[in-house]
Scaffold this motif. Structure first.
Motif: not given
Length: 167
Positions: A103-113, A154-167
């Motif tokens: 049920a989690m979302q997380v942002s990326f550790d690094r920017s596109k740059t 009503r199933n998204v918490c963070l807007i935009g691309n988020t990091r896949p939680i695949d670990w």
């Protein structure tokens, strides 16, 4: 005016406008701050880092609002620790405390740059609401909030691309 005459000047403006929009979006991703939330500095928020007298507990089956004190404590414990302020350790800490990793979302550790993110956002969807936390990379300050989930379903918490939680 013949068909296509107006289109040429508009096409000429489209590329620079698109470039400016991409630049704006890329830069706006560098400082992700929860809407309506001031970014605290650690000196002003030392009380956030104090251990509570009574540790809040997870309320299984409870609402996001009921679980906000516990979620805040999990992020406080992470913030006073030494794990790097990156998505994986934050998600692992939240999941280890009993929240559903699925049920989690997380942002990326690094920017596109390829710059280190100024902060990491993590969320947990509970019903139609979201627990959202933000940990600043520089000084480990954090904020938490409950916000309504996004989209029609009503199933998204963070807007935009988020990091896949695949670990």
């Amino acid at each position: 005016m013949p068909h296509g005459t107006l289109a040429r000047p508009l096409r000429a403006l489209a590329a620079p406008a698109a470039g400016a929009l991409v630049a704006l979006l890329a830069l706006s991703g560098c400082q992700a701050v929860l809407p309506g939330t001031e970014v605290p500095n650690r000196a002003a928020t030392e009380e956030n880092f104090r251990e509570p007298e009574v540790r809040p507990e997870l309320v299984p089956g409870g609402s996001a609002e009921q679980n906000l004190p516990f979620f805040s404590e999990v992020l406080r414990e992470f913030a006073v620790g030494t794990a790097p302020v990156e998505g994986r350790p934050i998600v692992d800490a939240v999941a280890a405390s009993g929240f559903d990793r699925g049920a989690m979302q997380v942002s990326f550790d690094r920017s596109k740059t390829d710059l280190v993110a100024d902060s990491i956002l993590v969320s947990v969807l509970i019903g139609a609401d979201c627990l959202i936390g933000q940990v600043q990379t520089a000084d480990r300050t954090f904020v938490t909030t409950v916000q309504p989930a996004l989209t029609e379903s009503r199933n998204v918490c963070l807007i935009g691309n988020t990091r896949p939680i695949d670990w």
